[in-house]
Enzyme design. Structure first.
Site, PDB file in Angstrom:
ATOM      1  N   GLU A  40       0.841  -1.205   0.000  1.00  0.00           N
ATOM      2  CA  GLU A  40       0.000   0.000   0.000  1.00  0.00           C
ATOM      3  C   GLU A  40       0.872   1.248   0.000  1.00  0.00           C
ATOM      4  O   GLU A  40       1.820   1.346   0.779  1.00  0.00           O
ATOM      5  CB  GLU A  40      -0.894  -0.026   1.238  1.00  0.00           C
ATOM      6  CG  GLU A  40      -2.248   0.570   1.009  1.00  0.00           C
ATOM      7  CD  GLU A  40      -3.046  -0.232  -0.008  1.00  0.00           C
ATOM      8  OE1 GLU A  40      -3.199   0.261  -1.151  1.00  0.00           O
ATOM      9  OE2 GLU A  40      -3.521  -1.329   0.325  1.00  0.00           O
ATOM     10  N   THR A  42       2.912   2.008  -2.117  1.00  0.00           N
ATOM     11  CA  THR A  42       4.206   1.728  -2.729  1.00  0.00           C
ATOM     12  C   THR A  42       4.190   2.064  -4.214  1.00  0.00           C
ATOM     13  O   THR A  42       5.237   2.340  -4.788  1.00  0.00           O
ATOM     14  CB  THR A  42       4.585   0.243  -2.543  1.00  0.00           C
ATOM     15  OG1 THR A  42       3.414  -0.545  -2.790  1.00  0.00           O
ATOM     16  CG2 THR A  42       5.099  -0.016  -1.153  1.00  0.00           C
ATOM     17  N   SER A  74     -26.028   5.556 -18.131  1.00  0.00           N
ATOM     18  CA  SER A  74     -25.626   4.914 -16.879  1.00  0.00           C
ATOM     19  C   SER A  74     -26.880   4.479 -16.133  1.00  0.00           C
ATOM     20  O   SER A  74     -27.778   5.289 -15.893  1.00  0.00           O
ATOM     21  CB  SER A  74     -24.838   5.897 -16.018  1.00  0.00           C
ATOM     22  OG  SER A  74     -24.900   5.502 -14.659  1.00  0.00           O
ATOM     23  N   GLY A 128     -16.282   4.317  -4.528  1.00  0.00           N
ATOM     24  CA  GLY A 128     -15.454   5.111  -3.620  1.00  0.00           C
ATOM     25  C   GLY A 128     -15.024   4.351  -2.388  1.00  0.00           C
ATOM     26  O   GLY A 128     -14.764   4.942  -1.350  1.00  0.00           O
ATOM     27  N   ASP A 178      -4.088   0.386 -10.042  1.00  0.00           N
ATOM     28  CA  ASP A 178      -5.499   0.032 -10.171  1.00  0.00           C
ATOM     29  C   ASP A 178      -5.864  -0.381 -11.591  1.00  0.00           C
ATOM     30  O   ASP A 178      -6.500  -1.411 -11.816  1.00  0.00           O
ATOM     31  CB  ASP A 178      -6.387   1.211  -9.748  1.00  0.00           C
ATOM     32  CG  ASP A 178      -6.170   1.569  -8.302  1.00  0.00           C
ATOM     33  OD1 ASP A 178      -5.488   0.800  -7.591  1.00  0.00           O
ATOM     34  OD2 ASP A 178      -6.670   2.624  -7.872  1.00  0.00           O
TER      35      ASP A 178
HETATM   36  P1  ADP Z   1     -13.052   4.005  -6.291  1.00  0.00           P
HETATM   37  O1  ADP Z   1     -12.291   3.938  -7.566  1.00  0.00           O
HETATM   38  O2  ADP Z   1     -12.224   3.748  -5.093  1.00  0.00           O
HETATM   39  O3  ADP Z   1     -14.282   3.169  -6.286  1.00  0.00           O
HETATM   40  P2  ADP Z   1     -13.391   6.733  -7.112  1.00  0.00           P
HETATM   41  O4  ADP Z   1     -13.852   7.935  -6.394  1.00  0.00           O
HETATM   42  O5  ADP Z   1     -12.049   6.737  -7.739  1.00  0.00           O
HETATM   43  O6  ADP Z   1     -13.541   5.508  -6.115  1.00  0.00           O
HETATM   44  O7  ADP Z   1     -14.416   6.401  -8.293  1.00  0.00           O
HETATM   45  C1  ADP Z   1     -15.804   6.400  -8.068  1.00  0.00           C
HETATM   46  C2  ADP Z   1     -16.487   7.028  -9.261  1.00  0.00           C
HETATM   47  O8  ADP Z   1     -16.473   6.111 -10.384  1.00  0.00           O
HETATM   48  C3  ADP Z   1     -17.958   7.322  -9.042  1.00  0.00           C
HETATM   49  O9  ADP Z   1     -18.115   8.563  -8.403  1.00  0.00           O
HETATM   50  C4  ADP Z   1     -18.492   7.328 -10.469  1.00  0.00           C
HETATM   51  O10 ADP Z   1     -18.195   8.559 -11.110  1.00  0.00           O
HETATM   52  C5  ADP Z   1     -17.667   6.241 -11.136  1.00  0.00           C
HETATM   53  N1  ADP Z   1     -18.397   4.947 -11.075  1.00  0.00           N
HETATM   54  C6  ADP Z   1     -18.142   3.900 -10.273  1.00  0.00           C
HETATM   55  N2  ADP Z   1     -19.038   2.887 -10.459  1.00  0.00           N
HETATM   56  C7  ADP Z   1     -19.891   3.317 -11.407  1.00  0.00           C
HETATM   57  C8  ADP Z   1     -21.058   2.759 -12.033  1.00  0.00           C
HETATM   58  N3  ADP Z   1     -21.530   1.555 -11.702  1.00  0.00           N
HETATM   59  N4  ADP Z   1     -21.690   3.491 -12.983  1.00  0.00           N
HETATM   60  C9  ADP Z   1     -21.224   4.723 -13.328  1.00  0.00           C
HETATM   61  N5  ADP Z   1     -20.147   5.300 -12.765  1.00  0.00           N
HETATM   62  C10 ADP Z   1     -19.484   4.625 -11.810  1.00  0.00           C
HETATM   63 MG    MG Z   2     -10.699   5.205  -8.112  1.00  0.00          MG
END
Ligand code: ADP
Ligand code: MG
Length: 394
Positions: A40, A42, A74, A128, A178
């Site tokens: 983590e 890293t 979406s 998130g 990622d």
């Molecule tokens: P993480 O990558 O850790 O889940 P992020 O904040 O980087 O968190 O990304 C989350 C964002 O990705 C959401 O706010 C949205 O914009 C997009 N996202 C995630 N899942 C979906 C989904 N199922 N449909 C549409 N957008 C999504």
């Molecule tokens: Mg993310």
């Protein structure tokens, strides 16, 4: 295949039919999220990581059009956005469409799209929560366009394109882990990645009677981005200090634990602690890969526990909620290891648990964690990790 997986495909087919008519000739693609087993903070220090894809992800149904119209809906956000392919304007950074259309635009700029398309996006990943829903969304978009437009793209180039989208369309200065894990991670394997050379290896994961359990703390990660930038700066301060002593040093990857002990006095307390974490965590990844290869799961678990301690005390990116989830897991018989995973300040923990202990762990977390924080943790066992690619509808 999980029920959730089938439900996703049904949801997509329904969404596609509603917006664009019969879905018979649509292509469906999925890209999984990922859980970082160890390594983590890293990646942004040119180091080692070992993430693994999970069985939740982003799903896209897509079909080419005969004109230049781009139309994407979406399901989660109940929104349809459309434009002419060569008339792109940037969506709000971090909105779902910024990830999708960022990828579309970057592929168009490379001359890989010769027309429009229509698509529906859905997902069953926690948003998130540090399971990389954003990377999965970018990778799913790239792979789905590759499928229907039929162009070749090296997987590592796709990874770099998606990371670039995250940097310049979502304004998140993430490392490369990622997108790498979501695009290149394989079923039944973890991905051992050197973030400097981008050399990687898929390491078989044979857990026998043990399971990987992911627990979402359900904490909103409000502190995460400012802390992320602060940690980057502190690591940079340490690199500049050590580079003055040895110009060959370009990142914390090049610094040894002994150097920190011997020459770290002039560093700020924070920079010294951050260095200690990154250097030890790199070694833990190497040790964890060796442990996984030789089936030493207890050793793997011990390394996870050390990693959490280091993230909590030296890198200081944990929080009371994550610490309690880890403590409760450690105190449960049959749990070999547990740590926070992802950027911290919320998000998830990952644990290595004997299959007979999963039920008691789940019950403990549901009772004790909820009693302390008034939050209901989302506990799930990683049954079968998935990999990015087209799905057969048969
Ligand atoms: P993480 O990558 O850790 O889940 P992020 O904040 O980087 O968190 O990304 C989350 C964002 O990705 C959401 O706010 C949205 O914009 C997009 N996202 C995630 N899942 C979906 C989904 N199922 N449909 C549409 N957008 C999504
Ligand atoms: Mg993310």
């Amino acid at each position: 295949m999980t029920v959730a997986h089938d439900a996703m495909i049904r949801s997509l087919a329904g969404g596609f039919a509603m917006h664009f008519g019969k879905a018979d000739d649509a292509t469906i693609v999925m890209a999984p999220g990922r859980v970082n087993l160890i390594g983590e903070y890293t990646d942004l220090n040119d180091g080692y990581v070992m993430p693994m894809t999970i069985d939740r992800g982003i799903y896209i149904a897509i079909r080419k059009r005969s004109d230049n119209r781009v139309r994407v809906a979406s399901v989660r956000y109940d929104e349809l956005i459309e434009y002419e392919l060569d008339n792109f304007s940037r969506p709000k950074p971090g909105s779902w469409s910024s990830y999708v259309f960022g990828v579309v635009e970057e592929l168009r700029l490379r001359g890989l799209l010769d027309g429009g398309f229509e698509a529906v996006v859905d997902g069953n990943l926690n948003l998130g929560a540090g399971l990389s829903s954003s990377a999965a969304l970018e990778v799913a978009t790239a792979v789905s366009l590759q499928q229907v437009f039929g162009f070749e793209m090296d997987p590592v180039d796709t990874v770099k394109l998606c990371q670039h989208v995250e940097h310049s369309y979502a304004n998140v200065l993430c490392g490369i882990m990622d997108q790498f894990a979501c695009r290149i991670g394989k079923k039944d394997h973890a991905l051992f990645l050197d973030c400097r050379s981008l050399k990687y290896e898929n390491v078989p994961v044979a857990l026998g009677d043990h399971r990987i359990v992911i627990v979402s703390s359900e904490v909103k990660r409000s502190l995460a981005s400012s802390a992320y930038n602060a940690r980057r700066a502190e690591c940079q301060e340490a690199v500049e200090h050590f580079a003055r002593l040895d110009p060959g040093i370009q990142s914390l990857r090049d610094v040894s634990a002994d150097m920190v002990e011997e020459n770290g006095d002039e560093l700020s307390v924070n920079a010294r602690r951050r260095s200690r974490h990154v250097i030890a965590e790199n070694q833990r990844v190497l040790d964890a890969v060796a442990a996984l290869r030789s089936g030493k799961l207890a050793e793997f678990g011990r390394l996870m526990i050390e990693s959490h301690r280091s993230l909590r005390d030296d890198f200081e990116v944990s929080c009371a909620e994550l610490d309690l989830l880890v403590r409760l897991a450690k105190n449960t018989d049959g749990v070999l290891g547990s740590r926070m995973t992802g950027a911290g300040f919320g998000g998830c923990t990952v644990s290595l648990v004997h299959k007979d202990a999963v039920a008691s762990l789940t019950e403990t977390l549901n009772t004790d964690y909820s009693a302390r924080f008034d939050l209901t943790p989302d506990v799930f066992v990683l049954e079968r990790n998935l990999e990015a690619g087209p799905l057969s509808l048969a």
